[in-house]
Design an enzyme around this catalytic site. Structure first.
Site, PDB file in Angstrom:
ATOM      1  N   ASP A   1     -13.810  -4.547   7.808  1.00 64.41           N
ATOM      2  CA  ASP A   1     -13.549  -5.225   6.534  1.00 64.41           C
ATOM      3  C   ASP A   1     -13.564  -6.731   6.738  1.00 64.41           C
ATOM      4  O   ASP A   1     -12.674  -7.448   6.267  1.00 64.41           O
ATOM      5  CB  ASP A   1     -12.221  -4.768   5.937  1.00 64.41           C
TER       6      ASP A   1
ATOM      7  N   PHE B   1       1.853   3.161   2.397  1.00 69.82           N
ATOM      8  CA  PHE B   1       2.764   3.378   3.509  1.00 69.82           C
ATOM      9  C   PHE B   1       3.773   2.257   3.687  1.00 69.82           C
ATOM     10  O   PHE B   1       4.738   2.408   4.430  1.00 69.82           O
ATOM     11  CB  PHE B   1       1.980   3.559   4.812  1.00 69.82           C
ATOM     12  N   GLY B   2       3.566   1.119   3.060  1.00 73.73           N
ATOM     13  CA  GLY B   2       4.506   0.042   3.254  1.00 73.73           C
ATOM     14  C   GLY B   2       4.070  -1.233   2.562  1.00 73.73           C
ATOM     15  O   GLY B   2       3.248  -1.211   1.648  1.00 73.73           O
TER      16      GLY B   2
ATOM     17  N   VAL C   1       3.589  -5.818   2.959  1.00 76.53           N
ATOM     18  CA  VAL C   1       3.422  -7.003   3.798  1.00 76.53           C
ATOM     19  C   VAL C   1       4.122  -8.159   3.102  1.00 76.53           C
ATOM     20  O   VAL C   1       3.836  -8.450   1.936  1.00 76.53           O
ATOM     21  CB  VAL C   1       1.930  -7.333   4.020  1.00 76.53           C
TER      22      VAL C   1
ATOM     23  N   GLY D   1       0.845  -1.186   0.000  1.00 73.76           N
ATOM     24  CA  GLY D   1       0.000   0.000   0.000  1.00 73.76           C
ATOM     25  C   GLY D   1       0.875   1.228   0.000  1.00 73.76           C
ATOM     26  O   GLY D   1       2.088   1.147  -0.205  1.00 73.76           O
TER      27      GLY D   1
ATOM     28  N   LYS E   1       4.920  -6.905   8.422  1.00 80.33           N
ATOM     29  CA  LYS E   1       4.389  -5.634   7.916  1.00 80.33           C
ATOM     30  C   LYS E   1       5.466  -4.572   8.107  1.00 80.33           C
ATOM     31  O   LYS E   1       5.895  -4.305   9.220  1.00 80.33           O
ATOM     32  CB  LYS E   1       3.124  -5.273   8.669  1.00 80.33           C
TER      33      LYS E   1
END
Length: 842
Positions: free
Chosen positions: A698, A560-561, A563, A558, A594
């Protein structure tokens, strides 16, 4: 564990840097080669068209012909977006070319233009122009543009403090600028003396000329950032009091009004103007008393202006949007006089809704040179008599056919007309202003004291921006804007606040802290009280040596980082005594890592550390556990469990129900009792979360991991994986919503509670018993799914439910239907669901 599906940052409004963060087409190829140009190039293989982020074509990047010299801005890579865009983020990368290249730009500047002739140098909120670039040739460096820019043309200009070779690959992130506003002209903001200290209300990011007035530019009134109720505070860090607002005092305007002129990209059909005003009347600040607007469609201003007077509010000091109806005026420019209601008047955002005007334009002059006359040539006339006869015959035939159809279908048409008329009457009486709030996409300051209902003029429907009023997207917009508004006295709506700028949704009727996740989503919605109790403690997990992690594959990524799936050696030594792995001590353990990008902003880093503190205290057999962290150096990492059988969606897709068909195909099977066992574990995990007042937001089979012996643990990787991108609905390239799992109140009102998680559990249970063979509501388009939520709201027995799965007994289907009850208070708790599922297995 980031458990939401969309970015959430402090201080974001409905169109902001929080929401408009989607790649505009350099890496995806939507931007064509002919729209990418440059000042020069090393060679044909390093031309501008190769300057695409994360691409290795040609020689791997755009490289200018000459070395970049200090204080020289001769070289640039230019992108034409073909239309105005709201650009919030940029990404850069050097030339790696599989290890052959090692050129990158350590610093760069950005210039932009809305018309291709006037170029503007971007500067941040502190006035700095130089942006930190790359540290090596292969990593992508993402940088927020604070403030964002509105432009069609963008230039990346490499900068260096010494002579060096550079190469660049770039991407722009944002969304289309649907307002069409290209400039506003207004008097320069003024200064207030407050308790002996100056408070400045100037437009500090205005990109036009500023002397005594502001001309030919855009700035804080269009930067997507709304001011707080108290103007002395700001969403932006390290700025002065009053920063969010542009303000004027009536002492400087003897006529009693401030004139602001707005210029647009083309003639438009205007429906509304929304003005975000401060109303801190204890400081002699109020929203405007009256606005008078003049319109210009061609060369001249219309003689008759439009006048609008909002209700003056002397009770509620909250800042608010005031909606001005523009009555479908056609114009390419607008001049509005805002009349003072008190000593001061302050605005932080002005937005417009319009449709592009569609009408015939003047024919172009004939081209030079000889050639046969054409219909596009106004200097020639062609005999159209035969054509007119043919058209007349066709019109007559069509008229007869229409008459026949009307007679045949009269009864049905009449019935539909009555139904539409009744709905229209209902809509007109209640005037929709649904509050699907920007906090679905962003969190910010919450002011519980400001809970008064907005008036019609102060409506704040986020859908009015998320679903733009353009010809390319109509039905969801019309549906949402016409749904009757929820009354603030309704037991369903609760105590909701005007959402545009600072409201936080009342999840479970409690103040909520949302933490942005590395994959661009959010963690659980955590009650602020719980957050205060948890975050004050030390991290309850140990630091893990990075060298003991072995990369296996990337699970997702995503903004920001990322996984990663990794193997961890010696993890058993770092575990709590109440937790153990079902493997020997000398075997590596499969884990999910993460990782926060090193260039993540301060908010993301702080939230990452808070997330670790919260996750370290979530201990339930059906919730993925945080095992260890790597936070002594960058990049920050958290290490969580990972289950060897992957997620439940993929697991069930590879299996068949027990029966003759499975025997014939020799496919692996899962029994009905094991399906119920897995569903019961999901309910148990959600029971634990709900006991803490945590809201998942979610829940789906893609976010449940499967271990040995059908063990289930709830996780959060679904949104970050490309595999499930089709499960998330993109609204005009901005918001990403798992609408097929969302309750009607989450979609229409932006309300997320344990009850909305219960709704999603019903859908997850349906997925499980259908072996994930199809998406929920697979027979409906995304727009029809949204329309179906409107039917749930109206509750006229026209809503569509998911059908009963073949394997599902009536008692279990009844559980699903109870999860999908319209009234949130009538839905079962997770404790009740868990008990009912246990009973169904006996």
């Amino acid at each position: 564990m980031s458990m939401l599906y969309i970015v959430s940052l402090t201080g974001c409004s409905y169109l902001s840097a929080c929401v408009c963060r989607y790649p505009l087409g350099m890496s995806g190829g939507q931007i064509q080669d002919e729209d990418i140009s440059a000042s020069s190039q090393w060679s044909e293989s390093t031309a501008a068209r190769y300057g695409r982020l994360d691409f290795e074509e040609g020689d791997g990047a755009w490289c200018p012909e000459r070395t970049v010299e200090p204080d020289s801005l001769k070289e640039f890579l230019q992108i034409d977006l073909r239309s105005l865009h709201f650009i919030t983020l940029v990404g850069t990368q050097g030339r790696h070319a599989g290890g052959i290249g090692n050129e990158f730009a350590q610093m760069y500047k950005i210039k932009y233009s809305r018309d291709g002739s006037r170029w503007i140098s971007w500067r941040n909120r502190q006035g700095e122009q130089v942006i930190e670039g790359n540290r090596n040739a292969y990593d992508i460096m993402l940088k927020d543009l604070e403030p964002p820019i509105i432009a069609r043309f963008v230039r990346f200009m490499p900068v260096s403090d010494h002579s060096m070779n550079v190469c660049m690959r770039v991407e722009l992130y944002g969304c289309e600028w649907l307002d069409g506003l290209v400039s506003y002209n207004a008097p320069a903001g003024e200064q207030m003396s407050l308790e002996g200290q100056p408070v400045h209300f100037n437009d500090s990011v205005y990109d036009g000329a500023v002397i005594y007035s502001m001309t030919e530019g855009l700035g804080q009134l269009t930067d997507g950032m709304c001011g707080l109720d108290d103007f002395t505070h700001s969403h932006v860090y390290n700025v002065w009091p009053g920063y969010d607002y542009v303000g004027w005092t009536n002492e400087s305007f003897p006529n009693g009004y401030v004139e602001i002129m707005f210029e647009f990209d083309r003639t438009r059909n205007f429906t509304t103007m929304k003005v975000h005003c401060n109303n801190m009347f204890t400081r002699h600040i109020k929203a405007f008393r009256q606005v008078v607007c003049y319109f210009r469609s061609e060369a001249d201003w219309e003689a008759t202006p439009l006048s609008f007077s909002p209700v003056v509010d002397d009770v509620n000091p909250s800042a608010r949007f005031i909606t001005v109806s523009l009555a479908n005026h056609m114009a390419s420019a607008m001049k509005c006089h805002f009349y003072f209601a008190d000593t001061w008047m302050m605005f932080s955002e002005i937005t417009f809704q319009s449709d592009t005007a569609m009408y015939n334009t003047t024919l172009a002059p004939p081209k030079t040179g000889s050639g046969p006359p054409t219909r596009d040539d106004p200097t020639h006339k062609i005999d159209d008599s035969n054509t007119r006869i043919l058209i007349g015959c066709l019109v007559a035939i069509i008229f007869i056919l229409v008459a026949i159809i009307v007679i045949i279908l009269w009864r049905q048409v009449w019935q539909k007309m009555l139904e539409k008329a009744s709905r229209r009457m209902l809509d007109d009486e209640l005037t929709a202003s649904l509050s699907l709030q920007s906090e679905t996409f962003a969190y910010s300051h919450n002011n519980p004291s400001s809970s008064s209902a907005p008036s019609e003029q102060e409506s704040s429907s986020t859908y009015e921006r998320i679903f733009p009023l353009g010809p390319d997207y109509q039905e969801p917009s019309r549906l949402i804007r016409k749904l009757p508004e929820f009354s603030h006295s309704s037991e369903e709506a609760g105590d909701m606040k005007s959402p545009y700028c600072d409201g936080v949704p009342h999840y479970a009727e409690a103040d909520i802290v949302n933490l942005q996740g590395v994959t661009g989503g959010n963690t659980y919605a955590v009650p602020a009280l719980t957050m205060d109790l948890l975050s004050g403690k030390d991290v309850a997990v140990e630091e893990f040596p990075r060298k003991l992690l072995t990369f296996k594959e990337k699970l997702g990524e995503g903004q920001f980082g990322e996984v990663h799936l990794c193997e961890a050696e010696g993890m058993q030594e770092f575990m709590d005594e109440d937790f153990s792995f079902d493997i020997s001590d000398n075997q590596p353990v499969l884990v999910a890592v993460k990782m926060l990008r090193a260039d993540a902003n301060k908010n993301a880093r702080n939230d990452f550390l808070k997330e670790i503190k919260i996750m370290s205290r979530l201990k339930d057999p059906n919730i993925i556990r945080l095992l260890a962290v790597c936070i002594c150096s960058d990049p920050l990492c958290m290490i969580t469990e990972y289950m060897e059988n992957g997620d439940l969606n993929q697991f069930l897709s590879r299996h068949e129900p027990e029966g003759q068909l499975a025997l014939i195909s020799n496919a692996p099977t899962v029994s009905y009792s094991n399906l119920c066992y897995m569903a019961t574990q999901i309910a148990s995990g959600m029971r634990y979360l709900s006991s803490l007042n945590f809201v998942h937001r979610d829940l789906a089979t893609r976010n449940c991991l499967v271990g040995k012996n059908y063990t289930i643990k709830i996780a959060d990787f679904g949104m970050s994986r490309n595999l499930y991108s089709g499960d998330y609905y993109r609204i005009q390239g901005r918001a990403v919503l798992p609408i097929r799992w969302m309750s009607w109140e989450s979609i229409l009102l932006g309300k997320f509670t344990t009850a909305s998680d219960v709704w999603a559990f019903g859908v997850t249970l349906w997925e499980t018993l259908t072996f994930c063979n199809e998406q929920p509501y697979s027979q409906l388009t995304d727009e029809q799914v949204i329309e179906n939520t409107g039917e749930f709201f109206r509750d006229q027995k026209r809503q569509v439910y998911l059908p009963q799965p073949v394997l599902c007994p009536d008692s279990v289907y009844k559980i699903m239907l109870n999860c999908w009850r319209r009234n949130t208070k009538e839905r079962p708790s997770f404790q009740e669901i868990h008990r009912a599922l246990l009973e169904s297995q006996t």
